[in-house]
Design an enzyme around this catalytic site. Sequence first.
Site, PDB file in Angstrom:
ATOM      1  NE  ARG A   1      -4.425  -0.283   2.579  1.00 19.93           N
ATOM      2  CZ  ARG A   1      -5.224  -1.393   2.805  1.00 19.93           C
ATOM      3  NH1 ARG A   1      -4.855  -2.521   3.048  1.00 19.93           N
ATOM      4  NH2 ARG A   1      -6.237  -0.926   3.159  1.00 19.93           N
TER       5      ARG A   1
ATOM      6  NE  ARG B   1     -16.966  -2.974   3.517  1.00 18.49           N
ATOM      7  CZ  ARG B   1     -15.573  -3.260   2.963  1.00 18.49           C
ATOM      8  NH1 ARG B   1     -15.282  -3.524   2.117  1.00 18.49           N
ATOM      9  NH2 ARG B   1     -14.387  -2.545   3.980  1.00 18.49           N
TER      10      ARG B   1
ATOM     11  NE  ARG C   1     -13.437  -3.587   8.107  1.00 18.61           N
ATOM     12  CZ  ARG C   1     -12.452  -3.605   6.977  1.00 18.61           C
ATOM     13  NH1 ARG C   1     -12.623  -4.529   5.968  1.00 18.61           N
ATOM     14  NH2 ARG C   1     -11.550  -2.889   6.851  1.00 18.61           N
TER      15      ARG C   1
ATOM     16  NE  ARG D   1     -10.507   2.026   5.679  1.00 16.54           N
ATOM     17  CZ  ARG D   1     -11.294   0.825   5.540  1.00 16.54           C
ATOM     18  NH1 ARG D   1     -12.656   1.008   6.182  1.00 16.54           N
ATOM     19  NH2 ARG D   1     -11.159  -0.219   4.844  1.00 16.54           N
TER      20      ARG D   1
HETATM   21  P1  AMP Z   1      -8.496  -3.430   4.834  1.00 14.39           P
HETATM   22  O1  AMP Z   1      -8.937  -4.456   5.521  1.00 14.39           O
HETATM   23  O2  AMP Z   1      -7.443  -3.918   3.685  1.00 14.39           O
HETATM   24  O3  AMP Z   1      -9.100  -2.266   4.205  1.00 14.39           O
HETATM   25  O4  AMP Z   1      -7.347  -2.796   5.975  1.00 14.39           O
HETATM   26  C1  AMP Z   1      -7.813  -2.332   7.062  1.00 14.39           C
HETATM   27  C2  AMP Z   1      -6.637  -1.605   7.758  1.00 14.39           C
HETATM   28  O5  AMP Z   1      -5.587  -2.135   8.028  1.00 14.39           O
HETATM   29  C3  AMP Z   1      -5.949  -0.477   6.939  1.00 14.39           C
HETATM   30  O6  AMP Z   1      -6.666   0.791   6.979  1.00 14.39           O
HETATM   31  C4  AMP Z   1      -4.660  -0.295   7.521  1.00 14.39           C
HETATM   32  O7  AMP Z   1      -4.864   0.486   8.985  1.00 14.39           O
HETATM   33  C5  AMP Z   1      -4.190  -1.576   7.824  1.00 14.39           C
HETATM   34  N1  AMP Z   1      -3.328  -2.146   6.921  1.00 14.39           N
HETATM   35  C6  AMP Z   1      -3.786  -3.028   5.711  1.00 14.39           C
HETATM   36  N2  AMP Z   1      -3.098  -3.405   5.062  1.00 14.39           N
HETATM   37  C7  AMP Z   1      -1.938  -2.432   4.985  1.00 14.39           C
HETATM   38  C8  AMP Z   1      -0.676  -2.298   4.807  1.00 14.39           C
HETATM   39  N3  AMP Z   1      -0.212  -2.837   3.489  1.00 14.39           N
HETATM   40  N4  AMP Z   1      -0.021  -1.083   5.167  1.00 14.39           N
HETATM   41  C9  AMP Z   1      -0.282  -0.552   6.288  1.00 14.39           C
HETATM   42  N5  AMP Z   1      -1.526  -0.640   6.746  1.00 14.39           N
HETATM   43  C10 AMP Z   1      -2.219  -1.714   6.502  1.00 14.39           C
END
Ligand code: AMP
Length: 242
Positions: free
Chosen positions: A121, A158, A190, A201
């Site tokens: 990311r 969601r 969530r 985000r």
């Molecule tokens: P997601 O379920 O992919 O939307 O991830 C939820 C949260 O996990 C994100 O908002 C970040 O806080 C953290 N996160 C997930 N993947 C990463 C990553 N590759 N780098 C940094 N933070 C991450």
Amino acid sequence: MQKTMISFLALFLLVTSCTSVPHQSEVSKAVKKQVIILLGAPGSGKGTHGIPLSQKLSIPVLSTGDLLRDQLRNKTDLGEKARPFMEKGALVPDELIVDIVLNRISADDCSNGYILDGFPRTLPQAQLLVEKIKNDSQIKAIFFEVKDQTVIERITGRLSCPKCGRPYHKTFNPPKHKGHCDCGTELTQRADDKEEIIVKRLKEYHLSTEPVIKYFAEQNFLKTLDAEKKPDEVWTDLQQVL
Ligand code: AMP
């Protein structure tokens, strides 16, 4: 006569050995792992398609969001370090996430390949990953392109079941009984799916992840999908680009 026979045999062995040994590039191609990187804003549909893709290709899908939420649930040290960042919609620092991912992709079930959802990311995450895996992997990065407004509509609706994990959407995939899973448990949202957090985000995504998309395009790894389309159309497009 015997001398001629020996020379003939030697020549025969030389020719057959030259033709049966594959070229070096064929060897490396044959053993390369298939690594598919799903890129896109939260709610772009990459998670939805990751699971059936994993079943189709028989390789695991690794979601860093899920890996982190497991750490949170189990109240590990790492989870406690990641929690404040996740709750406010920020990315967790690279040094926390990179080790988890590198460790996970070295597991036996990733030996033929894997799908990454939510990683990399940031540009340093992407560069580090490519550096680590480029010699033994065939990398494909799939970008699910979608508008911010679509993301907000999708994510705020969601819901999921805290007991069986089944996902729902208030509009697109409602439960039979409002607010309750078909298994009877009350559905939850969530913490980071609330609108004010999603806006953060998305900001974070544009700032940190767009350079990743540019980087994969420069490396010729990138394929782009129109993720505004209906899920089954996106699925068809995904088969085509792979
Ligand atoms: P997601 O379920 O992919 O939307 O991830 C939820 C949260 O996990 C994100 O908002 C970040 O806080 C953290 N996160 C997930 N993947 C990463 C990553 N590759 N780098 C940094 N933070 C991450």
